[in-house]
Design a protein around this motif. Structure first.
Motif, PDB file in Angstrom:
ATOM      1  N   VAL A 202       0.817  -1.209   0.000  1.00  0.00           N
ATOM      2  CA  VAL A 202       0.000   0.000   0.000  1.00  0.00           C
ATOM      3  C   VAL A 202       0.851   1.260   0.000  1.00  0.00           C
ATOM      4  O   VAL A 202       0.469   2.268  -0.597  1.00  0.00           O
ATOM      5  N   LEU A 203       1.989   1.217   0.673  1.00  0.00           N
ATOM      6  CA  LEU A 203       2.797   2.436   0.759  1.00  0.00           C
ATOM      7  C   LEU A 203       4.280   2.113   0.758  1.00  0.00           C
ATOM      8  O   LEU A 203       4.696   0.976   1.007  1.00  0.00           O
ATOM      9  N   ALA A 204       5.061   3.148   0.475  1.00  0.00           N
ATOM     10  CA  ALA A 204       6.519   3.063   0.488  1.00  0.00           C
ATOM     11  C   ALA A 204       7.057   4.208   1.326  1.00  0.00           C
ATOM     12  O   ALA A 204       6.497   5.306   1.327  1.00  0.00           O
ATOM     13  N   ALA A 205       8.145   3.940   2.043  1.00  0.00           N
ATOM     14  CA  ALA A 205       8.784   4.957   2.882  1.00  0.00           C
ATOM     15  C   ALA A 205      10.175   4.465   3.246  1.00  0.00           C
ATOM     16  O   ALA A 205      10.439   3.252   3.235  1.00  0.00           O
ATOM     17  N   PRO A 206      11.081   5.388   3.575  1.00  0.00           N
ATOM     18  CA  PRO A 206      12.385   4.950   4.082  1.00  0.00           C
ATOM     19  C   PRO A 206      12.230   4.207   5.400  1.00  0.00           C
ATOM     20  O   PRO A 206      11.526   4.678   6.307  1.00  0.00           O
ATOM     21  N   PRO A 239       9.482  -6.251  10.804  1.00  0.00           N
ATOM     22  CA  PRO A 239       8.904  -4.915  11.028  1.00  0.00           C
ATOM     23  C   PRO A 239       9.993  -3.925  11.421  1.00  0.00           C
ATOM     24  O   PRO A 239      10.801  -4.189  12.312  1.00  0.00           O
ATOM     25  N   CYS A 240      10.039  -2.798  10.742  1.00  0.00           N
ATOM     26  CA  CYS A 240      11.043  -1.768  11.002  1.00  0.00           C
ATOM     27  C   CYS A 240      10.355  -0.420  11.187  1.00  0.00           C
ATOM     28  O   CYS A 240       9.272  -0.176  10.664  1.00  0.00           O
ATOM     29  N   TYR A 241      11.040   0.467  11.898  1.00  0.00           N
ATOM     30  CA  TYR A 241      10.548   1.828  12.059  1.00  0.00           C
ATOM     31  C   TYR A 241      10.558   2.561  10.720  1.00  0.00           C
ATOM     32  O   TYR A 241      11.462   2.394   9.910  1.00  0.00           O
ATOM     33  N   PHE A 242       9.533   3.364  10.471  1.00  0.00           N
ATOM     34  CA  PHE A 242       9.570   4.311   9.355  1.00  0.00           C
ATOM     35  C   PHE A 242       8.860   5.580   9.804  1.00  0.00           C
ATOM     36  O   PHE A 242       7.974   5.568  10.651  1.00  0.00           O
ATOM     37  N   ASN A 243       9.288   6.698   9.225  1.00  0.00           N
ATOM     38  CA  ASN A 243       8.725   7.998   9.554  1.00  0.00           C
ATOM     39  C   ASN A 243       7.592   8.304   8.585  1.00  0.00           C
ATOM     40  O   ASN A 243       7.755   8.198   7.372  1.00  0.00           O
ATOM     41  N   THR A 244       6.431   8.701   9.112  1.00  0.00           N
ATOM     42  CA  THR A 244       5.250   8.896   8.271  1.00  0.00           C
ATOM     43  C   THR A 244       5.197  10.271   7.615  1.00  0.00           C
ATOM     44  O   THR A 244       4.213  10.608   6.957  1.00  0.00           O
ATOM     45  N   PRO A 282       2.660   5.470  16.025  1.00  0.00           N
ATOM     46  CA  PRO A 282       2.543   4.045  16.385  1.00  0.00           C
ATOM     47  C   PRO A 282       1.431   3.283  15.676  1.00  0.00           C
ATOM     48  O   PRO A 282       1.655   2.125  15.277  1.00  0.00           O
ATOM     49  N   PRO A 283       0.232   3.857  15.478  1.00  0.00           N
ATOM     50  CA  PRO A 283      -0.770   3.081  14.730  1.00  0.00           C
ATOM     51  C   PRO A 283      -0.326   2.734  13.319  1.00  0.00           C
ATOM     52  O   PRO A 283      -0.635   1.643  12.820  1.00  0.00           O
ATOM     53  N   PHE A 284       0.409   3.643  12.678  1.00  0.00           N
ATOM     54  CA  PHE A 284       0.956   3.338  11.352  1.00  0.00           C
ATOM     55  C   PHE A 284       1.933   2.172  11.434  1.00  0.00           C
ATOM     56  O   PHE A 284       1.939   1.293  10.568  1.00  0.00           O
ATOM     57  N   ALA A 294      10.480  -0.423   0.750  1.00  0.00           N
ATOM     58  CA  ALA A 294      11.533   0.418   1.312  1.00  0.00           C
ATOM     59  C   ALA A 294      12.005   1.449   0.292  1.00  0.00           C
ATOM     60  O   ALA A 294      12.133   1.161  -0.892  1.00  0.00           O
ATOM     61  N   VAL A 295      12.248   2.673   0.772  1.00  0.00           N
ATOM     62  CA  VAL A 295      12.761   3.775  -0.041  1.00  0.00           C
ATOM     63  C   VAL A 295      14.142   4.140   0.490  1.00  0.00           C
ATOM     64  O   VAL A 295      14.403   4.035   1.696  1.00  0.00           O
ATOM     65  N   ASP A 296      15.020   4.560  -0.396  1.00  0.00           N
ATOM     66  CA  ASP A 296      16.366   4.942   0.030  1.00  0.00           C
ATOM     67  C   ASP A 296      16.292   6.030   1.101  1.00  0.00           C
ATOM     68  O   ASP A 296      15.484   6.944   1.034  1.00  0.00           O
ATOM     69  N   HIS A 297      17.187   5.926   2.095  1.00  0.00           N
ATOM     70  CA  HIS A 297      17.194   6.867   3.213  1.00  0.00           C
ATOM     71  C   HIS A 297      17.406   8.318   2.789  1.00  0.00           C
ATOM     72  O   HIS A 297      17.051   9.233   3.537  1.00  0.00           O
ATOM     73  N   ARG A 298      17.956   8.528   1.622  1.00  0.00           N
ATOM     74  CA  ARG A 298      18.202   9.898   1.164  1.00  0.00           C
ATOM     75  C   ARG A 298      16.902  10.688   1.076  1.00  0.00           C
ATOM     76  O   ARG A 298      16.896  11.918   1.126  1.00  0.00           O
ATOM     77  N   TRP A 299      15.756   9.974   0.963  1.00  0.00           N
ATOM     78  CA  TRP A 299      14.464  10.641   0.801  1.00  0.00           C
ATOM     79  C   TRP A 299      13.793  10.987   2.122  1.00  0.00           C
ATOM     80  O   TRP A 299      12.654  11.467   2.110  1.00  0.00           O
ATOM     81  N   ASN A 300      14.446  10.777   3.226  1.00  0.00           N
ATOM     82  CA  ASN A 300      13.915  11.296   4.488  1.00  0.00           C
ATOM     83  C   ASN A 300      15.036  11.382   5.517  1.00  0.00           C
ATOM     84  O   ASN A 300      15.161  10.533   6.398  1.00  0.00           O
ATOM     85  N   GLN A 301      15.826  12.409   5.399  1.00  0.00           N
ATOM     86  CA  GLN A 301      16.844  12.696   6.417  1.00  0.00           C
ATOM     87  C   GLN A 301      16.110  13.392   7.566  1.00  0.00           C
ATOM     88  O   GLN A 301      16.070  14.618   7.675  1.00  0.00           O
TER      89      GLN A 301
END
Length: 363
Positions: A202-206, A239-244, A282-284, A294-301
């Motif tokens: 459904v979604l992608a994020a670093p 499961p890994c942390y990601f910033n929304t 946390p709900p996310f 997964a998105v490269d970390h460069r897209w959310n410093q």
């Protein structure tokens, strides 16, 4: 799309819990809140490269244009408008096809002022402001470690699939969601093109798999084997942390999977059992961690606003940078105005469109 075990677990626990709903958290504004009379300069206009499609028609009430190469979703409010204006400018300045980007803004109050401000600073923009009713989420919000995180509009990202018209109405299937405290220094077309493999992504994020996921939830959560099982059931990988604050979202898949309802179920449980401390994140994580692309970390410093307790300055993560994100307590415009900027705040300043109170109009 299969619902999996986690929503069933949440439903059963909600039935078993019998605590009265807590009162909604206070909607506190951050320091440095501008007044509705704050003025912003008109941003320079940026033009499509020859390889881009024809420009979208400028409009403050734009219909969804399937011809748009990128659809960007953001929230707008008076408190963070200065950051939003900088973020919009950064998107347009660094993409090859700025006239092919359509913006979808969500706002819950001061809509006429916000609409007029965007139109005045970006008269060539194709965008629409969608109203968000705070009451739809206010009763689900539990107090967190920082009052600014408890604003109902922080939760609007969970409702994008309900707020934006569907693909059948010519509206986007995919949007890039961006927070208001960031700037891009790379082409958003690259981020928007992130693959979402398979029918269930459904979604992608670093992602940050070295982060301690246990820190985002209370001992009550981890000591309950039924709850903690939520991070094992149906996950395609760890499961890994990601910033929304930076996400690429497939809205049609979101709607098909009923993900707004899944997030609301965890929020309802939180009101009764206090299973986390940190706002809307946390709900996310409970619903999506281990299930995203997964998105490269460069897209959310991210984290450049410092920690949530003291707002201390932070450095960039190792590696290249495409997006700088001042998540955390400290916002660059507040620190710059106070004369106490962090070193990296100088990277935000060139995108600041705030008009000096004594600026002379020489047009």
């Amino acid at each position: 799309m299969a619902m999996g075990a986690a929503p069933i677990v949440v439903h059963l626990l909600l039935v078993l819990c019998s605590a009265a709903p807590a009162s909604a958290a206070a909607n506190a504004d951050p320091s440095g809140r501008p007044s509705p009379t704050t003025k912003f300069r008109e941003a320079p206009q940026f033009y499509n490269s020859p390889s881009c499609p024809p420009p979208l028609p400028p409009s403050a009430a734009a219909s969804c244009f399937p011809a748009a190469l990128v659809h960007v979703a953001m929230t707008l409010d008076v408190a963070y408008l200065r950051g939003s204006m900088a973020a919009i400018l950064s998107v347009l300045q660094h993409t090859a096809c700025p006239q092919s980007v359509q913006f979808h803004f969500v706002a819950s109050d001061a809509v006429p002022y916000l609409n007029d401000t965007i139109a005045a600073s970006f008269p060539y923009l194709s965008y629409r402001v969608y109203p968000f009713d705070d009451s739809r989420v206010a009763g689900l919000i539990s107090t967190s470690i920082r009052a600014a995180l408890d604003r109902p509009l922080n939760y609007a990202r969970s409702y994008l699939a309900r707020l934006l018209p569907s693909e059948g109405d010519g509206c986007p299937r995919r949007v890039v969601y961006l927070d208001s405290d960031l700037v891009l220094v790379d082409d958003i077309l690259t981020l928007a093109a992130t693959p979402l493999p398979g029918p269930d992504t459904v979604l992608a994020a670093p992602e940050y798999c070295n982060a301690n996921l246990t820190a985002y939830f209370t001992p009550t959560f981890w000591s309950n084997p039924v709850l903690s099982m939520a991070f094992a059931e149906g996950r395609s990988r760890q499961p890994c942390y990601f910033n929304t604050g930076v996400m690429v979202i497939d809205l049609e898949r979101w709607r098909a999977g009923g993900y707004t309802g899944r997030i609301e179920e965890w929020m309802e449980l939180q009101k009764r059992m206090r299973i986390y401390e940190l706002g809307s994140l946390p709900p996310f994580l409970l619903v999506f961690a281990g299930r995203i692309a997964a998105v490269d970390h460069r897209w959310n410093q991210h984290g450049l606003g410092g920690d949530n307790y003291r707002g201390l300055c932070r450095d960039l993560h190792p590696g290249p940078v495409s997006l700088l994100h001042w998540s955390g307590k400290g916002k660059p415009w507040v620190r710059l105005d106070a004369g106490r900027p962090c070193p990296l705040d100088a990277l935000w300043a060139p995108y600041d469109l705030l008009q000096a109170p004594f600026a002379i109009d020489d047009s």
